[in-house]
Design an enzyme around this catalytic site. Structure first.
Site, short mmCIF file in Angstrom:
data_model
loop_
_atom_site.label_atom_id
_atom_site.label_comp_id
_atom_site.label_asym_id
_atom_site.label_seq_id
_atom_site.Cartn_x
_atom_site.Cartn_y
_atom_site.Cartn_z
N LEU A 281 -7.18 -0.33 -2.95
CA LEU A 281 -6.47 -0.90 -4.11
C LEU A 281 -6.42 -2.43 -4.01
O LEU A 281 -6.48 -2.99 -2.94
CB LEU A 281 -5.05 -0.32 -4.21
CG LEU A 281 -4.03 -0.57 -3.10
CD1 LEU A 281 -3.46 -1.96 -3.12
CD2 LEU A 281 -2.92 0.44 -3.19
N LYS A 282 -6.33 -3.05 -5.21
CA LYS A 282 -6.22 -4.51 -5.26
C LYS A 282 -4.80 -4.87 -5.69
O LYS A 282 -4.32 -4.32 -6.69
CB LYS A 282 -7.19 -5.10 -6.30
CG LYS A 282 -8.63 -4.78 -6.08
CD LYS A 282 -9.51 -5.44 -7.15
CE LYS A 282 -9.43 -4.77 -8.52
NZ LYS A 282 -9.91 -3.39 -8.58
N GLU A 283 -4.16 -5.76 -4.95
CA GLU A 283 -2.85 -6.21 -5.41
C GLU A 283 -3.01 -6.80 -6.80
O GLU A 283 -4.00 -7.45 -7.10
CB GLU A 283 -2.30 -7.28 -4.45
CG GLU A 283 -1.74 -6.67 -3.20
CD GLU A 283 -1.31 -7.70 -2.18
OE1 GLU A 283 -1.00 -8.84 -2.56
OE2 GLU A 283 -1.30 -7.36 -0.98
N CYS B 170 -5.58 -9.41 3.17
CA CYS B 170 -6.67 -8.56 3.65
C CYS B 170 -7.93 -9.31 4.10
O CYS B 170 -8.34 -9.19 5.25
CB CYS B 170 -7.03 -7.54 2.58
SG CYS B 170 -5.71 -6.35 2.34
N LYS C 182 -14.11 0.40 5.34
CA LYS C 182 -13.10 -0.51 4.78
C LYS C 182 -13.40 -1.96 5.16
O LYS C 182 -13.36 -2.87 4.32
CB LYS C 182 -11.72 -0.10 5.29
CG LYS C 182 -10.61 -1.05 4.93
CD LYS C 182 -10.33 -1.08 3.44
CE LYS C 182 -9.44 -2.26 3.09
NZ LYS C 182 -9.23 -2.40 1.66
N TYR D 166 -17.16 -15.94 -8.13
CA TYR D 166 -16.50 -17.16 -8.60
C TYR D 166 -16.26 -18.15 -7.47
O TYR D 166 -15.67 -17.82 -6.45
CB TYR D 166 -15.17 -16.80 -9.28
CG TYR D 166 -15.38 -16.08 -10.59
CD1 TYR D 166 -15.47 -16.79 -11.78
CD2 TYR D 166 -15.54 -14.70 -10.63
CE1 TYR D 166 -15.69 -16.14 -12.98
CE2 TYR D 166 -15.77 -14.04 -11.82
CZ TYR D 166 -15.85 -14.76 -13.00
OH TYR D 166 -16.09 -14.12 -14.18
N THR E 178 -5.54 -0.43 7.29
CA THR E 178 -6.89 -0.86 7.66
C THR E 178 -6.94 -1.01 9.17
O THR E 178 -6.27 -1.88 9.73
CB THR E 178 -7.22 -2.19 6.97
OG1 THR E 178 -7.11 -1.99 5.55
CG2 THR E 178 -8.62 -2.66 7.31
N VAL F 24 0.82 -1.21 0.00
CA VAL F 24 0.00 0.00 0.00
C VAL F 24 0.86 1.26 0.00
O VAL F 24 0.65 2.17 -0.80
CB VAL F 24 -0.97 -0.01 1.21
CG1 VAL F 24 -1.61 1.35 1.43
CG2 VAL F 24 -2.05 -1.06 1.00
N ARG G 122 0.56 -14.41 1.48
CA ARG G 122 -0.07 -14.38 2.80
C ARG G 122 -1.43 -15.09 2.75
O ARG G 122 -2.26 -14.77 1.93
CB ARG G 122 -0.22 -12.93 3.29
CG ARG G 122 1.12 -12.31 3.68
CD ARG G 122 0.99 -10.88 4.12
NE ARG G 122 0.92 -9.96 2.99
CZ ARG G 122 0.97 -8.63 3.12
NH1 ARG G 122 1.08 -8.08 4.31
NH2 ARG G 122 0.90 -7.85 2.05
#
Ligand code: NAD
Length: 438
Positions: free
Chosen positions: A156-158, A266, A210, A257, A121, A11, A334
């Site tokens: 944001l998304k990795e 996260c 969040k 999905y 977060t 981040v 992770r």
């Protein structure tokens, strides 16, 4: 404008670099000396598409700096972001030691008005805790310096982090002070040229937003994994059901999905932390407890299918894993479902040969050479009795089945992400197992 970003991980590094891109002078701070040395030598410590050229460009432009000193970074800064990790504590709550440690240092060194922004977060009430810690440090020093604490959770998304940061769906800012709001508005203006909103709110609502976002996404995944379980029992196909419900605009087609369960840095920890926050406020968040339980079961599910296929004994069997990272386009391991799968298969005696386009070093760092790492998807399946598709990297989407048949010992595919057409795979001569498919 000068800002400091403390914590140079997924981040912090992305946020700092993207702010630097707008002309702001950014100093990124980390306690990890090796990380800062690497960055000062132009080496990017994480895999994130599009990040490296932006870092290099802004270092050359003189808008992006790296240091281990918080004191140095906040000298002339208007804003300091806290973007350090908040891993789960033993009881599931977010461990705030890093956030509060940084707050303490800020209070120790600041010498002018600062907007202190929680980008990590953090649970409800952390804004107040950060404020208190900074004030305590100022009191210890016997100085009176004004400051504001703001909550600015990151979405944001990795794997798509740079794009998400430069063109966000929305920016959430919790603040109680018009001066801080003005500064934050100025800082974020370049990112809302697409007319997506900055949503201002109180700090508590921003902190909760969040967690609510991640908990909702995790819920969708566990919901679809339960539908998949039911599909297998009644003879339906979860992909069909997904299409059937996803075209309803009230539901939407994203994040529906079925697969090997969610992982990453996260969702697991944020779901846990929200359950704990609820408990602290005398509320039992029943849905989320189930979301977590379903996910734990789902992470084991594909391994159980493999074990069952081989009648409970994998001694002498070689199982190939395609994909190790918790999702494609990242090296983040992770809470990756692959780790659960590896553990279960190894317990039954399997030899694991794995291939991942970027996460193998990270996996090695976590579990060492307990599995075999290979150079490509075909080397991984050579001599294998089965292949398990764990992470849906593009590299695995259209494999050469004929080539695989020449290389493998037995022809079995466990498709943990439902990316293959069962008929096509069967026609190629393989036994096919998906998740929630006939
Ligand atoms: P990370 O582990 O990649 O990075 C955290 C960094 O902070 C590490 O480099 C660590 O060395 C550094 N750090 C720890 N203590 C420090 C200190 N006292 N001073 C300076 N640096 C220190 O973590 P991350 O994935 O970037 O996540 C950071 C926060 O953002 C977490 O709260 C996370 O939940 C949240 N978040 C993460 C993502 C994501 O996709 N990774 C997305 C949104 C929000």
């Amino acid at each position: 404008m000068k800002i400091s970003v403390v914590g140079t991980g997924y981040v912090g590094l992305v946020s700092g670099t993207c702010f630097a891109e707008t002309g702001v002078t950014v100093t990124c701070v980390d306690i990890d000396k090796e990380k800062i040395n690497k960055l000062n030598n132009g080496i990017i410590p994480i895999y994130e598409p599009g990040l490296e050229p932006l870092v290099q460009k802004n270092r050359q432009k003189g808008t992006l700096f790296f240091t281990t000193s918080i004191a140095e970074s906040i000298k002339d800064a208007e804003v300091v972001f806290i973007a350090v990790g908040t891993p789960p504590d033993e009881d599931g709550s977010a461990d705030l030691q890093y956030v509060l440690g940084v707050a303490r240092e800020i209070g120790h060194y600041m010498d002018h008005y600062l907007v202190v922004v929680n980008k990590s977060t953090v649970p409800v009430g952390t804004g107040q805790k950060v404020k208190k810690v900074i004030q305590e440090e100022l009191d210890k020093r016997g100085v009176s310096i004004p400051f504001d604490v703001v909550s600015n959770p990151e979405f944001l998304k990795e794997g798509n982090a740079v794009e998400d940061f430069l063109r966000p769906d929305r920016i959430v800012i919790g603040t109680e002070n018009p001066e801080a709001e003005k500064i934050m508005r100025r800082l974020y203006k370049p990112f809302i040229l697409n007319n997506h909103p900055i949503i201002f709110m109180d700090i508590t609502s921003a902190e909760l937003t969040k967690y609510a976002a991640n908990a909702m996404l995790a819920t969708r995944i566990s919901f679809m994994n339960e539908i998949a379980q039911l599909c297998e029992r009644v003879g339906a196909d979860v992909n069909m059901v997904r299409k059937g419900i996803g075209s309803d605009p009230r539901i939407g087609n994203k994040f529906l999905y079925a697969g090997v369960g969610y992982g990453g840095s996260c969702f697991p920890k944020d779901v846990k932390a929200l359950i704990k926050t609820s408990k602290d406020f005398d509320y039992e968040f029943k849905i989320l407890k189930s979301v977590e339980e379903v996910n734990e079961r789902q992470k084991e599910y594909i391994a159980h299918k493999v074990i069952q296929h081989f009648n409970g004994d994998l001694t002498g069997k070689k199982i190939a894993l395609w994909g190790l990272s918790f999702k494609p386009s990242t090296d983040d391991m992770r809470e990756a479902p692959s780790l659960t799968i590896i553990k279960l298969l190894k317990e039954k005696g399997a030899h694991i040969s794995a291939y991942d386009p970027v996460a193998m070093n990270e996996c090695k760092r976590k579990i060492g050479n307990t599995i075999e790492y290979t150079n490509n998807l075909y080397e991984a399946v050579t001599g294998a009795d089965a292949v398990v598709l764990v992470t849906e990297w593009n590299d695995f989407r259209i494999p050469d089945f004929a080539k695989m048949k020449q290389l493998m010992r037995q022809y079995v595919i466990f498709d943990g992400r439902n990316i293959y057409e069962p008929e096509e795979v069967r026609e190629a001569g393989f036994v096919y197992y998906g998740i929630g498919r006939k």
